[in-house]
Scaffold this motif. Structure first.
Motif, short mmCIF file in Angstrom:
data_model
loop_
_atom_site.label_atom_id
_atom_site.label_comp_id
_atom_site.label_asym_id
_atom_site.label_seq_id
_atom_site.Cartn_x
_atom_site.Cartn_y
_atom_site.Cartn_z
N UNK A 97 0.81 -1.22 0.00
CA UNK A 97 0.00 0.00 0.00
C UNK A 97 0.84 1.27 0.00
N UNK A 98 2.10 1.20 0.44
CA UNK A 98 2.94 2.39 0.42
C UNK A 98 3.24 2.83 -1.00
N UNK A 99 3.15 1.91 -1.94
CA UNK A 99 3.34 2.23 -3.36
C UNK A 99 2.00 2.25 -4.11
N UNK A 100 1.00 1.66 -3.53
CA UNK A 100 -0.30 1.46 -4.19
C UNK A 100 -1.37 1.67 -3.11
N UNK A 101 -1.71 2.90 -2.77
CA UNK A 101 -2.57 3.20 -1.63
C UNK A 101 -3.92 2.49 -1.65
N UNK A 102 -4.49 2.31 -2.81
CA UNK A 102 -5.82 1.69 -2.90
C UNK A 102 -5.81 0.21 -2.51
N UNK A 103 -4.64 -0.36 -2.39
CA UNK A 103 -4.52 -1.76 -2.00
C UNK A 103 -4.85 -1.97 -0.52
N UNK A 104 -4.76 -0.90 0.26
CA UNK A 104 -4.94 -1.00 1.72
C UNK A 104 -6.42 -1.11 2.09
N UNK A 105 -7.04 -2.19 1.65
CA UNK A 105 -8.44 -2.46 1.95
C UNK A 105 -8.58 -3.91 2.40
N UNK A 106 -9.69 -4.19 3.07
CA UNK A 106 -10.05 -5.55 3.48
C UNK A 106 -8.95 -6.23 4.30
N UNK A 107 -8.25 -5.44 5.14
CA UNK A 107 -7.25 -6.02 6.03
C UNK A 107 -5.86 -6.16 5.44
N UNK A 126 -7.85 -16.99 -6.59
CA UNK A 126 -8.28 -16.07 -7.64
C UNK A 126 -9.74 -15.68 -7.42
N UNK A 127 -10.07 -14.39 -7.43
CA UNK A 127 -11.47 -14.00 -7.27
C UNK A 127 -12.35 -14.67 -8.32
N UNK A 145 -7.75 -7.03 -6.96
CA UNK A 145 -6.73 -7.17 -5.93
C UNK A 145 -6.93 -6.16 -4.80
N UNK A 146 -7.45 -4.99 -5.13
CA UNK A 146 -7.75 -4.00 -4.10
C UNK A 146 -8.89 -4.46 -3.20
N UNK A 147 -9.85 -5.13 -3.79
CA UNK A 147 -11.06 -5.51 -3.05
C UNK A 147 -10.98 -6.90 -2.41
N UNK A 148 -9.99 -7.68 -2.75
CA UNK A 148 -9.93 -9.05 -2.24
C UNK A 148 -9.68 -9.05 -0.72
N UNK A 149 -10.40 -9.87 0.03
CA UNK A 149 -10.17 -9.95 1.48
C UNK A 149 -9.09 -10.99 1.80
N UNK A 150 -8.61 -10.93 3.02
CA UNK A 150 -7.61 -11.89 3.47
C UNK A 150 -8.25 -13.20 3.90
#
Length: 366
Positions: A97-107, A126-127, A145-150
């Motif tokens: 997320x430090x390089x791709x802020x929108x990735x910081x979702x769903x934990x 794979x979603x 990838x931004x929306x995928x949960x852990x």
């Protein structure tokens, strides 16, 4: 067959044994067609191809036939981040997320680049909506990838990410460097290293040169074979498993890695970088593959497909492709290897056919 046995310190009888095994596998129906290329100390010593590129039409494998690599692609994909790390553009412990802020979702706020490369990110599957007909849509993959949960807490569980690995690495390359990953590969790896045939997304004019995949009698993923025979998939950019190449193209990449980052006087990585990115980072049970693994930064170490059982060597690094292929390098012996088949097998028979050829190459080295 290309042989520079004396200069490359290879046993001619050993090389003949490799060729014999290569032909035997085709003749006995282990797969319809295949290609094998080996370098030693930066010199080509084996270049074999044979059998059928298309079993249905009888079209033979030719000198320029290309094969679907599946996850043998991942080694080249990971090398993009190796290059950017050497240039100081990232640290392994940087969060994605430090390089791709929108990735910081769903934990996923704490997922690091190292987690991604060692398959410890925690979102292996794979979603379901990212079906093959959406693989051309890079922005759809990015959003997925931004929306995928852990499924697992990052860094706690090793679980192979078959496709998500490539989408995350590819978008990291784009965010950090500015170029799409397929352009980065062309301009930073395959172009400078004179690797003529390795592609992330082929031009449609190349389609006739791609060997058709065939499900063998024990194939456990027939639908996957069907999908990866689609021309639309061949033109898509799939950094995790959609690379299309000749064996000599993939082997040339590994020859560069075996040579400490330099081949034919052209340097891609410093020797200390190669040593760092091929050093072991994780070990344990892979919850996706259900077997013990050892991994470096994006590469497998001592994979069972790289040597005979019991002879696996942690200094051998590379990556295999689902049911079909393997590529590897060993800096200690100077060997670099790529073996690609178009017959998809279950691992129970795929691993032995690849490992026997790998071992024969090891045995041929003086």
């Amino acid at each position: 067959m290309v042989v520079a046995a004396e200069k490359a310190q290879m046993d001619p009888k050993g090389l003949s044994r490799v060729e014999e095994l290569f032909n035997q596998q085709i003749e006995t129906g282990v797969h319809p067609g295949a290609a094998l290329a080996v370098y030693r100390h930066g010199m080509p010593v084996i270049d074999l191809y044979g059998g059928l590129a298309d079993q249905e039409t009888g079209k033979p494998v030719a000198n320029n036939t290309m094969f679907v690599l599946y996850s043998s692609t991942k080694a080249v994909t990971a090398a993009c981040l190796h290059i950017l790390w050497e240039r100081g553009k990232l640290d392994w412990d940087d969060t994605v997320a430090s390089h791709w802020p929108e990735f910081a979702q769903k934990g996923k706020e704490d997922v690091t680049i190292k987690h991604v490369l060692t398959h410890e990110s925690g979102f292996p599957d794979t979603p379901s909506h990212m079906t093959w007909d959406r693989w051309h849509d890079w922005e759809a993959a990015v959003e997925a990838m931004e929306q995928i949960p852990l499924d697992y807490k990052p860094g706690r569980v090793i679980a192979y990410h078959p496709r998500n690995f490539g989408w995350v690495v590819g978008e990291l390359v784009r965010r950090i460097d500015g170029r799409p990953i397929e352009q980065f590969v062309r301009e930073e790896i395959t172009g400078p290293q004179n690797i003529e045939e390795f592609h992330l997304g082929i031009d449609p004019s190349m389609e006739e040169r791609v060997a058709k995949l065939h499900p063998m009698e024990d194939c456990d993923r027939t639908s996957q074979v069907t999908i990866y025979n689609r021309p639309e998939v061949h033109t898509a950019v799939l950094p995790a498993g959609g690379g299309i190449a000749t064996a000599r193209g993939l082997a040339r990449f590994y020859a560069m890695m075996a040579g400490g980052g330099t081949l034919d006087g052209v340097t891609m990585l410093k020797p200390e970088t190669v040593a760092a990115v091929t050093a072991q980072q994780s070990e344990g049970l892979d919850h996706s593959l259900d077997r013990q693994v050892k991994r470096s930064m994006g590469l497998s170490l001592g994979d069972p497909r790289t040597a005979a059982p019991g002879k696996e060597d942690i200094s051998t690094f590379g990556h295999a492709g689902s049911g079909t292929s393997v590529g590897w390098a060993n800096p200690d012996s100077g060997l670099a290897f790529a073996y690609i088949t178009n017959g998809f097998r279950a691992e129970a028979t795929n691993t032995p056919r690849l490992s026997v050829i790998s071992q024969a190459v090891h045995d041929a080295a003086l």
